[in-house]
Motif scaffolding. Structure first.
Motif, PDB file in Angstrom:
ATOM      1  N   HIS A 121       5.564   0.027  18.581  1.00 38.51           N
ATOM      2  CA  HIS A 121       5.897  -0.973  19.605  1.00 38.51           C
ATOM      3  C   HIS A 121       4.937  -2.155  19.447  1.00 38.51           C
ATOM      4  N   ALA A 122       5.458  -3.295  19.030  1.00 37.60           N
ATOM      5  CA  ALA A 122       4.611  -4.448  18.682  1.00 37.60           C
ATOM      6  C   ALA A 122       3.725  -4.915  19.838  1.00 37.60           C
ATOM      7  N   LEU A 123       4.262  -4.961  21.048  1.00 40.94           N
ATOM      8  CA  LEU A 123       3.466  -5.423  22.187  1.00 40.94           C
ATOM      9  C   LEU A 123       2.309  -4.469  22.477  1.00 40.94           C
ATOM     10  N   ILE A 124       2.566  -3.186  22.439  1.00 39.73           N
ATOM     11  CA  ILE A 124       1.513  -2.212  22.710  1.00 39.73           C
ATOM     12  C   ILE A 124       0.460  -2.282  21.610  1.00 39.73           C
ATOM     13  N   GLN A 125       0.885  -2.460  20.375  1.00 44.10           N
ATOM     14  CA  GLN A 125      -0.059  -2.615  19.273  1.00 44.10           C
ATOM     15  C   GLN A 125      -0.931  -3.847  19.483  1.00 44.10           C
ATOM     16  N   GLU A 126      -0.309  -4.952  19.872  1.00 43.49           N
ATOM     17  CA  GLU A 126      -1.048  -6.200  20.102  1.00 43.49           C
ATOM     18  C   GLU A 126      -2.098  -6.034  21.198  1.00 43.49           C
ATOM     19  N   ILE A 127      -1.704  -5.438  22.305  1.00 41.16           N
ATOM     20  CA  ILE A 127      -2.634  -5.297  23.429  1.00 41.16           C
ATOM     21  C   ILE A 127      -3.707  -4.260  23.135  1.00 41.16           C
ATOM     22  N   ALA A 128      -3.347  -3.183  22.446  1.00 39.46           N
ATOM     23  CA  ALA A 128      -4.352  -2.189  22.055  1.00 39.46           C
ATOM     24  C   ALA A 128      -5.389  -2.819  21.140  1.00 39.46           C
ATOM     25  N   GLU A 129      -4.942  -3.634  20.197  1.00 35.62           N
ATOM     26  CA  GLU A 129      -5.869  -4.343  19.301  1.00 35.62           C
ATOM     27  C   GLU A 129      -6.765  -5.301  20.093  1.00 35.62           C
ATOM     28  N   LEU A 130      -6.157  -6.021  20.995  1.00 35.78           N
ATOM     29  CA  LEU A 130      -6.905  -6.984  21.810  1.00 35.78           C
ATOM     30  C   LEU A 130      -7.991  -6.303  22.634  1.00 35.78           C
ATOM     31  N   ARG A 131      -7.655  -5.180  23.261  1.00 36.87           N
ATOM     32  CA  ARG A 131      -8.586  -4.491  24.159  1.00 36.87           C
ATOM     33  C   ARG A 131      -9.586  -3.602  23.438  1.00 36.87           C
ATOM     34  N   TYR A 132      -9.155  -2.934  22.363  1.00 35.51           N
ATOM     35  CA  TYR A 132      -9.988  -1.880  21.787  1.00 35.51           C
ATOM     36  C   TYR A 132     -10.575  -2.175  20.421  1.00 35.51           C
ATOM     37  N   ALA A 133     -10.043  -3.128  19.682  1.00 39.23           N
ATOM     38  CA  ALA A 133     -10.610  -3.441  18.369  1.00 39.23           C
ATOM     39  C   ALA A 133     -12.041  -3.985  18.471  1.00 39.23           C
ATOM     40  N   PRO A 134     -12.336  -4.905  19.406  1.00 41.87           N
ATOM     41  CA  PRO A 134     -13.720  -5.400  19.486  1.00 41.87           C
ATOM     42  C   PRO A 134     -14.753  -4.306  19.811  1.00 41.87           C
ATOM     43  N   PRO A 135     -14.504  -3.443  20.809  1.00 43.71           N
ATOM     44  CA  PRO A 135     -15.501  -2.386  21.033  1.00 43.71           C
ATOM     45  C   PRO A 135     -15.628  -1.437  19.841  1.00 43.71           C
ATOM     46  N   MET A 136     -14.503  -1.103  19.212  1.00 43.16           N
ATOM     47  CA  MET A 136     -14.545  -0.202  18.056  1.00 43.16           C
ATOM     48  C   MET A 136     -15.352  -0.834  16.921  1.00 43.16           C
ATOM     49  N   ALA A 137     -15.183  -2.120  16.698  1.00 37.23           N
ATOM     50  CA  ALA A 137     -15.967  -2.812  15.666  1.00 37.23           C
ATOM     51  C   ALA A 137     -17.454  -2.778  16.011  1.00 37.23           C
ATOM     52  N   ALA A 138     -17.773  -2.964  17.284  1.00 40.42           N
ATOM     53  CA  ALA A 138     -19.177  -2.912  17.717  1.00 40.42           C
ATOM     54  C   ALA A 138     -19.747  -1.507  17.548  1.00 40.42           C
ATOM     55  N   TRP A 139     -18.959  -0.484  17.867  1.00 33.31           N
ATOM     56  CA  TRP A 139     -19.424   0.900  17.665  1.00 33.31           C
ATOM     57  C   TRP A 139     -19.746   1.128  16.196  1.00 33.31           C
ATOM     58  N   ASN A 140     -18.838   0.696  15.316  1.00 35.76           N
ATOM     59  CA  ASN A 140     -19.051   0.886  13.882  1.00 35.76           C
ATOM     60  C   ASN A 140     -20.269   0.114  13.391  1.00 35.76           C
ATOM     61  N   LYS A 141     -20.465  -1.087  13.909  1.00 33.76           N
ATOM     62  CA  LYS A 141     -21.605  -1.904  13.476  1.00 33.76           C
ATOM     63  C   LYS A 141     -22.929  -1.274  13.913  1.00 33.76           C
ATOM     64  N   VAL A 142     -23.034  -0.937  15.187  1.00 28.97           N
ATOM     65  CA  VAL A 142     -24.297  -0.402  15.708  1.00 28.97           C
ATOM     66  C   VAL A 142     -24.576   0.992  15.146  1.00 28.97           C
ATOM     67  N   LEU A 143     -23.572   1.854  15.153  1.00 25.91           N
ATOM     68  CA  LEU A 143     -23.792   3.230  14.698  1.00 25.91           C
ATOM     69  C   LEU A 143     -23.796   3.326  13.172  1.00 25.91           C
ATOM     70  N   GLY A 144     -23.210   2.346  12.497  1.00 26.05           N
ATOM     71  CA  GLY A 144     -23.132   2.378  11.040  1.00 26.05           C
ATOM     72  C   GLY A 144     -24.265   1.669  10.334  1.00 26.05           C
ATOM     73  N   ALA A 145     -25.204   1.125  11.103  1.00 31.61           N
ATOM     74  CA  ALA A 145     -26.331   0.410  10.492  1.00 31.61           C
ATOM     75  C   ALA A 145     -27.099   1.349   9.554  1.00 31.61           C
ATOM     76  N   LYS A 146     -27.351   0.874   8.358  1.00 30.00           N
ATOM     77  CA  LYS A 146     -28.124   1.581   7.337  1.00 30.00           C
ATOM     78  C   LYS A 146     -27.469   2.873   6.861  1.00 30.00           C
ATOM     79  N   LEU A 147     -26.154   2.940   6.959  1.00 28.28           N
ATOM     80  CA  LEU A 147     -25.431   4.101   6.420  1.00 28.28           C
ATOM     81  C   LEU A 147     -24.837   3.734   5.062  1.00 28.28           C
ATOM     82  N   SER A 148     -24.657   4.737   4.232  1.00 28.30           N
ATOM     83  CA  SER A 148     -23.983   4.534   2.950  1.00 28.30           C
ATOM     84  C   SER A 148     -22.484   4.352   3.200  1.00 28.30           C
ATOM     85  N   ALA A 149     -21.748   3.980   2.153  1.00 24.94           N
ATOM     86  CA  ALA A 149     -20.301   3.792   2.292  1.00 24.94           C
ATOM     87  C   ALA A 149     -19.620   5.094   2.714  1.00 24.94           C
TER      88      ALA A 149
END
Length: 190
Positions: A121-149
């Motif tokens: 469902h395109a609208l649900i995908q759009e809103i899920a990305e809008l609401r949850y992609a930024p926090p998920m990116a921040a989680w990966n950045k903070v928790l992924g610091a100094k980790l290998s690939a």
């Protein structure tokens, strides 16, 4: 003075109606999913006519945005900034996963429905990305610091709702055991 009171009372009634509509939509989104929720279902659950619902929310997007906003207001996704000051990598990862898994636990039915519906469902995908992609990116950045690939790949797996659900709901691990297992998996994935 009576006029001011009347306008204030009317505004309060309108806000109450709006709140009932959004609450009804959140309940339906958590049970049948946002893609399967109809305007008629929301109106019926809120105890309003369809035209009243449309007066507050002219389209599906405005209603879905209001729903996701209310969910965020009631139980915000964990803020990665809270873990940034934890120097020890394992402790930081443990704190982050505890917070994320706790949020998944509290919002399991809604998250499951939204993720399922976002796949088609395109609208649900759009809103899920809008609401949850930024926090998920921040989680990966903070928790992924100094980790290998490889470790970052395992971190992405660890942060997934589906991983939490598999470990806790399907396999029966406690929240603590699930966090410990994923911290270990990330750590050894050199």
């Amino acid at each position: 003075m009576a006029r001011t009171y009347t306008l204030k009372r009317r505004a309060e009634q309108q806000e109450e109606t709006r709140r009932r509509i959004v609450d009804a939509a959140v309940e339906l989104h958590s049970s049948v999913g946002p893609a399967r929720t109809t305007i008629s279902m929301v109106a019926e659950r809120a105890g309003v006519q369809r035209h009243t619902l449309y007066a507050h929310f002219p389209d599906e997007r405005s209603l879905t945005m209001a729903c996701s906003g209310l969910v965020e207001e009631r139980d915000p996704v964990p803020d990665a900034a809270a873990w940034q000051g934890i120097a020890d990598r394992r402790e930081r990862l443990t704190a982050g996963l505890r917070a994320v898994y706790g949020w998944y636990e509290r919002n399991a039915s809604l998250v499951a429905c939204v993720l399922r519906d976002a796949e088609h469902h395109a609208l649900i995908q759009e809103i899920a990305e809008l609401r949850y992609a930024p926090p998920m990116a921040a989680w990966n950045k903070v928790l992924g610091a100094k980790l290998s690939a490889k470790q970052r790949a395992m971190l992405r797996l660890a942060l997934s709702y589906y991983t939490w659900r598999t470990l806790v709901r399907d396999a029966g691990l406690t929240q603590g055991a699930a966090v410990a297992a994923m911290v270990e998996a990330v750590d050894v994935a050199n």
